[in-house]
Design a protein around this motif. Structure first.
Motif, mmCIF file in Angstrom:
data_model
loop_
_atom_site.group_PDB
_atom_site.id
_atom_site.type_symbol
_atom_site.label_atom_id
_atom_site.label_comp_id
_atom_site.label_asym_id
_atom_site.label_seq_id
_atom_site.Cartn_x
_atom_site.Cartn_y
_atom_site.Cartn_z
ATOM 1 N N GLY A 127 0.807 -1.220 0.000
ATOM 2 C CA GLY A 127 0.000 0.000 0.000
ATOM 3 C C GLY A 127 0.835 1.261 0.000
ATOM 4 O O GLY A 127 0.331 2.333 -0.325
ATOM 5 N N GLU A 128 2.109 1.161 0.395
ATOM 6 C CA GLU A 128 2.991 2.321 0.346
ATOM 7 C C GLU A 128 3.537 2.495 -1.068
ATOM 8 O O GLU A 128 3.157 1.785 -1.998
ATOM 9 C CB GLU A 128 4.139 2.164 1.345
ATOM 10 N N PRO B 225 3.940 2.461 -6.854
ATOM 11 C CA PRO B 225 3.090 1.916 -5.795
ATOM 12 C C PRO B 225 3.391 0.445 -5.558
ATOM 13 O O PRO B 225 3.729 -0.301 -6.492
ATOM 14 C CB PRO B 225 1.672 2.108 -6.341
ATOM 15 N N GLU C 200 2.033 -3.063 -4.887
ATOM 16 C CA GLU C 200 0.770 -3.764 -5.110
ATOM 17 C C GLU C 200 0.675 -4.977 -4.191
ATOM 18 O O GLU C 200 1.656 -5.420 -3.578
ATOM 19 C CB GLU C 200 0.675 -4.209 -6.570
ATOM 20 N N GLU C 201 -0.595 -5.486 -4.108
ATOM 21 C CA GLU C 201 -0.813 -6.718 -3.348
ATOM 22 C C GLU C 201 -0.008 -7.857 -3.975
ATOM 23 O O GLU C 201 0.113 -7.939 -5.202
ATOM 24 C CB GLU C 201 -2.307 -7.055 -3.345
ATOM 25 N N GLU D 299 -9.168 -4.183 4.498
ATOM 26 C CA GLU D 299 -8.639 -3.002 3.836
ATOM 27 C C GLU D 299 -7.801 -2.179 4.805
ATOM 28 O O GLU D 299 -8.144 -2.032 5.986
ATOM 29 C CB GLU D 299 -9.771 -2.136 3.275
ATOM 30 N N GLY E 257 -5.775 1.491 3.941
ATOM 31 C CA GLY E 257 -5.312 2.442 2.933
ATOM 32 C C GLY E 257 -5.620 1.933 1.544
ATOM 33 O O GLY E 257 -6.765 1.644 1.190
ATOM 34 N N ARG E 258 -4.551 1.778 0.739
ATOM 35 C CA ARG E 258 -4.717 1.306 -0.626
ATOM 36 C C ARG E 258 -4.663 -0.206 -0.737
ATOM 37 O O ARG E 258 -4.855 -0.771 -1.817
ATOM 38 C CB ARG E 258 -3.627 1.909 -1.516
ATOM 39 N N SER F 266 -6.036 -3.897 -0.221
ATOM 40 C CA SER F 266 -7.305 -4.599 -0.047
ATOM 41 C C SER F 266 -7.107 -6.058 -0.416
ATOM 42 O O SER F 266 -6.577 -6.368 -1.492
ATOM 43 C CB SER F 266 -8.385 -3.969 -0.925
#
Length: 598
Positions: A103-104, A150, A152-153, A261, A263-264, A266
Motif C-alpha cells: 500500500g505504500e 506503488p 501492489e498486493e 482493507e 489504505g490502498r 485490499s
C-alpha cells in the motif's frame, strides 16, 4: 574526432611568428579555447604553442571546439574541430527505503553526477513474478530525477534499475542500466480466512455463523467486513476478525466475501453457502382480480405439498401491510377502497415466507359525468379552438373518456387517476349550434355512461365591409345624404357605427339582425363636408373598418339662380350706364356744332 568515454582529450594549438624586432624580444601570446562559441579556457604564454587537457572525457564534452590567438594586437582563429565522445556514464540508482509495506510507495532517485542535462530517465520495476513496469521522466535542468512506484498486493521482493538517455546537437547516447536496487515488501496483514460454523447441510431455520479472520503484522487500524452481493452484512475496525450470524432462509443462498482493507491495500476471500428450502413459497389465489363494487371477493392461500403452516392474509399499502385474517382463506363484499395488493404469509418453525403479491381492483360505477368549457363560455369564434373537460365524480380508474360532436366521435382519452380528460376541437366550419357530449367508461359492468349534452354557439366574425352613399360624392347645401354600410358575412346581431374622420363621437350606432344598415343624414351644410367611414362588429369582438368615403357639399340650385340673376342685373345696370353716358356725350357734341354755325 571520436574519443571514447573516460579517455583524455588534449587540445593543442600552435602559431608561427613572422618577424622579430630582436633576438632578445619575446612576444606575448594569449590563447583562448572555445566550446560551442563559449569561452572554455584561456592562457598567456611567450611560447607559440600551448595545450588544454580534458580528463576524463564525458559525453557532455562533445561539441565544436576552436582556438583564438591574440598577439601584438592581432588575432587569428583556428578551424573548427568537432569532438564527439562516445558512451555515457552508468547512472546511480538509490531507493528512499529498503523495506516498505503493502500500500505504500517506493521512491527512487536516478542520477549521473558527471554529465549535464537534458536527460530522459527510464525507471524499471521488476516484480517477484518477473513482470516489469516502466516509467519515463524528462529532466531539463538537473542531472537526476525521482519517481514513485506503488506497492501492489502480492509484491514481495522488488528489483529496480534505471537507464539514462541524453540528446544533443552532435547526437544521442544511452547509458548502461544501473546496478540493481532491491526493496523488500512487508505484508501489514495476512490474506483473510473465511469459515462457517454452521452444519454441513444447512436447512432453513438453522443457525448461520460466518467468521472472517486475518493476522496483523503489527497493530493497524484495518477495516474488516463481510458482504453478500455487494451488500455489507457486518464490519469492524481495528480488530482481526468479524462474524455474521443469522437464521438461515433461502435468501441466504449465495456467495459471501470477506474483505480486509488498509489504505490502498485490499485483500479478499470468498465462500459459497447453500441453504436447503424448508417449504416452498405460498401461493395466493383470488376468485377475481377485476370486479364490480359490492361483488364477492375470495382469497385462498396454500403451499405445494400441503405442509402444516400458520397462514395470514395481508393487504397493502402500507408497506408493512394490514393484517386481514390469520387463516388460509378470506372472503369479503368488495368495495372500491378494497383495491390494493394482497399477499399471503406462511410460517413454519419460525421461518416466514410471503407469496407473490396479487393486485385486486374493485371498480365503482362511473356516474355523474360532467362536460364543461374551460373558459366557461358556450360561445366560440369561428377558427378558434374549443377546450372541453370531461370528468366523472365517481368511478375507479383507469377511465376512458370519449368526446362526441353530434354523433361523430372526436377523440378518446384514458385517465389513470381521479382527474379529468381535456379535449380540443377546432371550429373550422360555420354552424350556428354545435352539440357536444362525452362518455365515460371503465371496467365496471355498466359502462359507457354519457354526460348531458352541451350546446356550443359558433360565432362568425364580420368580414368584407363596404361603405357607400346616395347621392355619391356631392350633396347640395341643405340637402340629405343616405349612408349604406354592408358586410358580406358575420353572425347576427351586428353592431354598425358611422364616424366622421378625426371625430371621436360616432354619428350613428345601431345593433340589428341584418348584415346592412342605412342611415340618412339631413340638411347638410358646408361644415358637414369631409371623409366618413363605417365600423362593424359582433360578439366575436373583431371590429372591421370600411374605406374612407369623401363627401362634398355644393351650392343649391336656387342659390345658383339667385347669383345668376344678380350678375345679370349688374350687367344690365352697367350697360344702361354706359348707354346713358354715350347719349349724353352725343347730345353735347350736336349743341357745339349748332353754336359754331351761328
Amino acid at each position: 574526432y571520436l574519443p571514447k568515454l573516460g579517455e583524455v582529450i588534449v587540445l593543442y594549438t600552435e602559431t608561427s611568428t613572422l618577424s622579430l624586432k630582436s633576438a632578445s624580444f619575446q612576444m606575448q601570446h594569449t590563447f583562448l579555447f572555445y566550446k560551442d562559441d563559449s569561452l572554455l579556457h584561456n592562457t598567456t604564454s611567450e611560447q607559440n604553442r600551448t595545450r588544454y587537457k580534458i580528463s576524463p572525457a564525458r559525453f557532455a564534452d562533445s561539441g565544436i571546439y576552436k582556438c583564438i590567438v591574440e598577439a601584438n594586437r592581432k588575432t587569428k582563429s583556428s578551424n573548427d574541430l568537432e569532438v564527439r565522445v562516445e558512451g555515457l556514464c552508468q547512472p546511480k540508482l538509490t531507493a528512499l527505503k529498503g523495506e516498505v509495506t503493502e500500500g505504500e510507495v517506493v521512491t527512487l532517485r536516478c542520477e549521473i553526477p558527471e554529465e549535464k542535462p537534458p536527460f530522459i530517465f527510464l525507471f524499471i520495476k521488476i516484480s517477484s513474478n518477473q513482470q516489469s513496469q516502466e516509467k519515463r521522466k524528462q529532466e531539463l535542468k538537473a542531472n537526476f530525477a525521482s519517481v514513485e512506484f506503488p506497492v501492489e498486493e502480492r509484491d514481495r521482493i522488488l528489483r529496480f534499475q534505471c537507464i539514462a538517455q541524453v540528446n544533443s546537437v552532435v547526437g544521442s547516447e544511452t547509458s548502461e542500466p544501473s546496478s540493481m536496487t532491491i526493496v523488500t515488501v512487508v505484508e501489514p496483514f495476512s490474506h483473510p480466512k473465511l469459515t462457517s460454523k454452521s452444519p454441513w447441510n444447512i436447512t432453513e431455520g438453522d443457525r448461520i455463523d460466518i467468521v472472517c479472520t486475518t493476522i496483523l503484522a503489527r497493530p493497524y487500524e484495518i477495516e474488516i467486513l463481510i458482504q453478500k452481493d455487494r451488500r455489507i452484512l457486518n464490519s469492524t475496525q481495528g480488530q482481526n476478525s468479524v462474524t455474521y450470524s443469522a437464521t438461515a432462509t433461502v435468501e441466504h443462498n449465495g456467495n459471501y466475501t470477506c474483505k480486509v482493507e488498509l489504505g490502498r491495500v485490499s485483500k479478499t476471500t470468498s465462500m459459497n453457502i447453500v441453504v436447503a428450502e424448508l417449504f416452498a413459497k405460498p401461493i395466493l389465489t383470488p376468485s377475481l382480480t377485476d370486479l364490480d363494487e359490492n361483488k364477492s371477493l375470495s382469497l385462498w392461500c396454500h403451499i405445494n405439498g400441503s405442509p402444516k403452516a400458520n397462514f395470514s392474509i395481508v393487504k397493502r399499502p402500507p408497506e408493512n401491510g394490514i393484517l386481514l385474517k390469520t387463516s388460509s382463506n378470506f372472503t369479503i363484499q368488495a368495495q372500491v377502497n378494497d383495491t390494493g395488493s394482497y399477499v399471503c404469509r406462511a410460517e413454519i418453525k419460525g421461518i416466514i415466507k410471503e407469496s407473490n403479491p396479487v393486485q385486486i381492483t374493485v371498480y365503482g360505477e362511473s356516474i355523474r359525468r360532467f362536460l364543461s368549457v374551460v373558459n366557461s363560455s358556450t360561445e366560440m369564434v369561428l377558427g378558434e379552438t374549443l377546450l372541453l373537460r370531461c370528468q366523472s365524480m365517481f368511478g375507479t380508474p383507469p377511465i376512458n373518456y370519449t368526446l362526441f360532436r353530434g354523433n361523430r366521435l372526436i377523440d378518446t382519452i384514458t385517465v389513470y387517476n381521479n382527474t379529468y380528460a381535456e379535449f380540443r376541437d377546432r371550429q373550422t366550419k360555420l354552424n350556428s349550434l354545435r352539440e357536444y357530449r362525452c362518455e365515460a367508461s371503465n371496467r365496471h359492468s355498466y359502462a359507457n355512461k354519457s354526460s348531458y349534452k352541451m350546446n356550443i354557439t359558433v360565432i362568425a366574425p364580420v368580414r368584407n365591409i363596404s361603405f357607400g352613399s346616395l347621392p355619391h360624392g356631392e350633396v347640395e347645401d341643405g340637402g340629405d345624404i343616405n349612408f349604406l354600410c354592408v358586410v358580406s358575412e358575420g353572425s347576427l346581431p351586428i353592431n354598425f357605427t358611422i364616424f366622421k374622420q378625426n371625430e371621436q363621437t360616432p354619428l350613428f350606432y345601431e345593433s340589428i339582425m341584418e348584415t346592412r344598415v342605412l342611415w340618412q343624414k339631413k340638411s347638410l351644410t358646408k361644415q358637414d363636408a369631409g371623409k366618413y367611414f363605417c365600423e362593424a362588429s359582433n360578439r366575436a369582438m373583431v371590429t372591421e373598418r370600411s374605406n374612407l368615403l369623401t363627401v362634398k357639399v355644393i351650392l343649391a340650385s336656387w342659390q345658383k339662380g339667385f347669383i345668376a340673376l344678380f350678375v345679370l342685373v349688374v350687367i344690365a345696370i352697367a350697360a344702361f350706364g354706359f348707354w346713358w353716358c354715350w347719349r349724353k356725350k352725343e347730345k353735347g357734341n350736336n349743341e357745339y356744332l349748332l353754336f359754331s354755325g351761328c
